[in-house]
Design a protein around this motif. Structure first.
Motif, PDB file in Angstrom:
ATOM      1  N   ASN A  54      58.055  45.054  38.068  1.00  0.00           N
ATOM      2  CA  ASN A  54      56.939  43.629  37.129  1.00  0.00           C
ATOM      3  C   ASN A  54      55.995  43.391  38.937  1.00  0.00           C
ATOM      4  OD1 ASN A  54      58.282  43.130  35.299  1.00  0.00           O
ATOM      5  ND2 ASN A  54      59.457  40.947  36.069  1.00  0.00           N
ATOM      6  N   LEU A  57      52.697  45.161  37.555  1.00  0.00           N
ATOM      7  CA  LEU A  57      52.082  45.661  36.494  1.00  0.00           C
ATOM      8  C   LEU A  57      50.327  45.609  37.186  1.00  0.00           C
ATOM      9  CD1 LEU A  57      54.560  43.264  34.585  1.00  0.00           C
ATOM     10  CD2 LEU A  57      53.238  45.889  34.258  1.00  0.00           C
ATOM     11  N   PRO A  58      50.383  44.274  37.937  1.00  0.00           N
ATOM     12  CA  PRO A  58      49.085  44.355  39.079  1.00  0.00           C
ATOM     13  C   PRO A  58      48.273  45.666  39.787  1.00  0.00           C
ATOM     14  CG  PRO A  58      50.694  42.604  40.021  1.00  0.00           C
ATOM     15  CD  PRO A  58      51.350  43.883  38.906  1.00  0.00           C
ATOM     16  N   VAL A  61      47.256  47.420  36.832  1.00  0.00           N
ATOM     17  CA  VAL A  61      45.857  47.098  35.833  1.00  0.00           C
ATOM     18  C   VAL A  61      44.655  46.880  36.447  1.00  0.00           C
ATOM     19  CG1 VAL A  61      45.036  44.127  35.273  1.00  0.00           C
ATOM     20  CG2 VAL A  61      47.331  44.642  34.345  1.00  0.00           C
ATOM     21  N   LEU A  62      44.605  46.895  38.352  1.00  0.00           N
ATOM     22  CA  LEU A  62      44.182  47.896  38.658  1.00  0.00           C
ATOM     23  C   LEU A  62      43.557  48.920  39.144  1.00  0.00           C
ATOM     24  CD1 LEU A  62      41.816  47.021  40.935  1.00  0.00           C
ATOM     25  CD2 LEU A  62      43.642  47.642  42.597  1.00  0.00           C
TER      26      LEU A  62
END
Length: 174
Positions: A54, A57-58, A61-62
């Motif tokens: 997990n 995930l950031p 997105v970035l």
């Protein structure tokens, strides 16, 4: 701000972002990814596995937000210079970008599932199918790159000076 100045400002944002984010970005994100062969032996518990998985995930997105900068520039150019033909092509770019973003995110998130949380390799049938996603992503990205590049070139050229006139103007200057 005049339309010409706005177009020039968009060109200053569009071309570097296209080069750095779309052409060099995948290499940078590949280097920053957590999907190395050293990750599996260090993940002993399911909680460590899920935390590492997990944690990607950031970055996904970035990455998709950065990749959207040239598409946003195309949208703004379309607002400045409405043209039905170009608007249709920009819509095609948006659709191709959405498909490419989903395929890329699925593959990158799937590749972060390198192991099952107990240090064992994760080779389920679903994993074997995700190994073909880069090929599908490439098949979507190639027409997207060509279309975005041609639209960017068309939008960033001055309308009062066509390409042929610019060549003749340059020849006369020499």
């Amino acid at each position: 701000m005049t339309r010409l100045a706005a177009r020039a400002l968009l060109a200053v944002v569009f071309w570097p972002s296209l080069f750095f984010f779309w052409f060099l970005g995948p290499f940078v994100f590949f280097l920053l990814s957590t999907t190395s062969s050293e990750v599996c032996p260090r993940l002993e518990t399911r909680a460590e596995f899920l935390a590492a998985d997990n944690g990607a995930l950031p970055m996904l997105v970035l990455q998709n937000l950065l990749y959207a900068v040239p598409i946003i520039c195309l949208l703004l150019w379309t607002r400045l210079l409405p043209d039905n033909t170009r608007t249709g092509r920009v819509v095609i770019c948006i659709k191709l970008f959405a498909v490419a973003a989903v395929l890329g995110a699925l593959w990158e998130y799937g590749s972060s599932l390198v192991c099952d949380g107990y240090g064992q390799p994760f080779f389920s049938p679903a994993w074997r199918m995700t190994s073909y996603l880069p090929i599908a992503n490439l098949a979507v990205n190639l027409p997207l790159y060509v279309l975005v590049f041609s639209l960017g070139r068309a939008f960033s050229m001055r309308e009062d000076e066509t390409a042929d006139d610019a060549i003749h103007h340059d020849e006369n200057a020499l």
